[in-house]
Write an enzyme that holds these catalytic residues in place. Sequence first.
Site, short mmCIF file in Angstrom:
data_model
loop_
_atom_site.label_atom_id
_atom_site.label_comp_id
_atom_site.label_asym_id
_atom_site.label_seq_id
_atom_site.Cartn_x
_atom_site.Cartn_y
_atom_site.Cartn_z
N HIS A 51 0.84 -1.20 0.00
CA HIS A 51 0.00 0.00 0.00
C HIS A 51 0.88 1.26 0.00
O HIS A 51 0.61 2.23 -0.71
CB HIS A 51 -0.89 0.05 1.25
CG HIS A 51 -1.87 -1.08 1.36
ND1 HIS A 51 -1.80 -2.04 2.34
CD2 HIS A 51 -2.98 -1.38 0.64
CE1 HIS A 51 -2.81 -2.88 2.21
NE2 HIS A 51 -3.54 -2.51 1.19
N GLY B 268 -2.93 -1.55 -7.31
CA GLY B 268 -1.85 -2.54 -7.30
C GLY B 268 -2.12 -3.69 -8.26
O GLY B 268 -3.24 -4.19 -8.34
N LYS C 38 -1.28 -6.57 -7.84
CA LYS C 38 -1.65 -7.73 -7.00
C LYS C 38 -3.10 -8.14 -7.27
O LYS C 38 -3.44 -9.31 -7.29
CB LYS C 38 -1.44 -7.35 -5.54
CG LYS C 38 -2.18 -8.17 -4.50
CD LYS C 38 -1.45 -9.44 -4.23
CE LYS C 38 -2.01 -10.28 -3.12
NZ LYS C 38 -3.40 -10.22 -2.84
N MET D 31 2.64 -9.47 -0.66
CA MET D 31 2.12 -8.82 0.56
C MET D 31 0.61 -8.68 0.45
O MET D 31 0.09 -8.34 -0.62
CB MET D 31 2.75 -7.45 0.74
CG MET D 31 4.20 -7.55 1.12
SD MET D 31 4.90 -5.93 1.39
CE MET D 31 6.60 -6.39 1.69
N SER E 294 -3.06 -7.94 3.17
CA SER E 294 -3.62 -7.78 4.52
C SER E 294 -4.04 -9.14 5.07
O SER E 294 -3.97 -9.39 6.27
CB SER E 294 -4.83 -6.85 4.47
OG SER E 294 -4.48 -5.66 3.81
P1 AMP Z 1 -6.68 -3.49 -0.34
O1 AMP Z 1 -6.49 -2.72 0.91
O2 AMP Z 1 -6.26 -4.92 -0.23
O3 AMP Z 1 -8.03 -3.30 -0.96
O4 AMP Z 1 -5.63 -2.89 -1.38
C1 AMP Z 1 -5.59 -1.52 -1.67
C2 AMP Z 1 -4.70 -1.31 -2.88
O5 AMP Z 1 -3.39 -1.79 -2.60
C3 AMP Z 1 -5.19 -2.09 -4.11
O6 AMP Z 1 -5.04 -1.29 -5.26
C4 AMP Z 1 -4.29 -3.28 -4.12
O7 AMP Z 1 -4.12 -3.86 -5.40
C5 AMP Z 1 -2.99 -2.69 -3.62
N1 AMP Z 1 -2.12 -3.74 -3.08
C6 AMP Z 1 -2.49 -4.77 -2.28
N2 AMP Z 1 -1.43 -5.58 -2.05
C7 AMP Z 1 -0.38 -5.06 -2.74
C8 AMP Z 1 0.98 -5.45 -2.91
N3 AMP Z 1 1.48 -6.53 -2.33
N4 AMP Z 1 1.78 -4.66 -3.67
C9 AMP Z 1 1.28 -3.54 -4.27
N5 AMP Z 1 0.01 -3.12 -4.15
C10 AMP Z 1 -0.81 -3.87 -3.39
#
Ligand code: AMP
Length: 281
Positions: A37, A149, A151, A186, A188
């Site tokens: 993030h 991301g 990911k 990575m 959550s």
């Molecule tokens: P989330 O909180 O999981 O909804 O993720 C928020 C943003 O962070 C999204 O755009 C995800 O794709 C990005 N994200 C989650 N994990 C990673 C990672 N390991 N590397 C880069 N971006 C990430």
Amino acid sequence: MLLLKKTGDLRQYLDKKMKEGLSIGFVPTMGALHKGHISLIESSKKDNSITVCSLFVNPKQFNDPKDFEKYPVTIEKDIYLLESAGCDVLFIPSVEEIYPEGNTQQKKYDLGYLETIFEGKYRPGHFQGVCMVMHRLLEIVKPHNLYLGQKDYQQCMVIKKLIELENLKINVVIGNTLRENDGLAMSSRNMRLNEPERKQAVKISETLSFIKKEIKPGYIGDLKERALQYLTAENFKVDYAEIATADTLRILENWDGKQPVVALVAAYLNEVRLIDNMLLN
Ligand code: AMP
């Protein structure tokens, strides 16, 4: 860093900044932040005068209520990480702030084929929920640049489609997937893994690297089958281990050796569902 909970307060702040001609970068998250993030925050900071991060665990994108209940919450640590990274504004809205009309007005986003495969297939309703919250957040923040991301590969495509469907003038920047030292993407959700599960989890990225190393032009069905069998033998409950076209996510059985392709995996380790992907060429 400004911490705002109300849409009106955020708009007041951002309207002023926009009148000054400043560019706004936006990083939407569901909290439980990690370096992945933060890498998006850093990209936004490089490109924009103001970086806004939102932290909202969107109930509408969880098709499994247990997954929602168990989603990690680490707000104090998140605030610390964002402040250290130099984020300008953290927006933490309540559910009522995002969905003032409650559950009733559900717009249907026409995502077509994208919603019928992979995450769309295995998490029914998930991408409608993603579009609903993203549409709302984009209307509130009105960013120039949006940081996502890789990911969440398919989610990036869905959000680009949403921007196109709604005629929004927002530039999308996709950041690389940040990984732990052993290669685990990575996430959550990694916080929910116990020690043996954490060791096991790396096998997903190892499988993707294996596919990347082994893929050759011609029939690739056997390579996908080997990946699936390996993960199943390692006690994963696999939703999919697939190779698809990188730009349209069409599943491939034969590869011409030139077309850009991506390998994608989603698999459960006991209760925890993990996803990862890798561009292969
Ligand atoms: P989330 O909180 O999981 O909804 O993720 C928020 C943003 O962070 C999204 O755009 C995800 O794709 C990005 N994200 C989650 N994990 C990673 C990672 N390991 N590397 C880069 N971006 C990430």
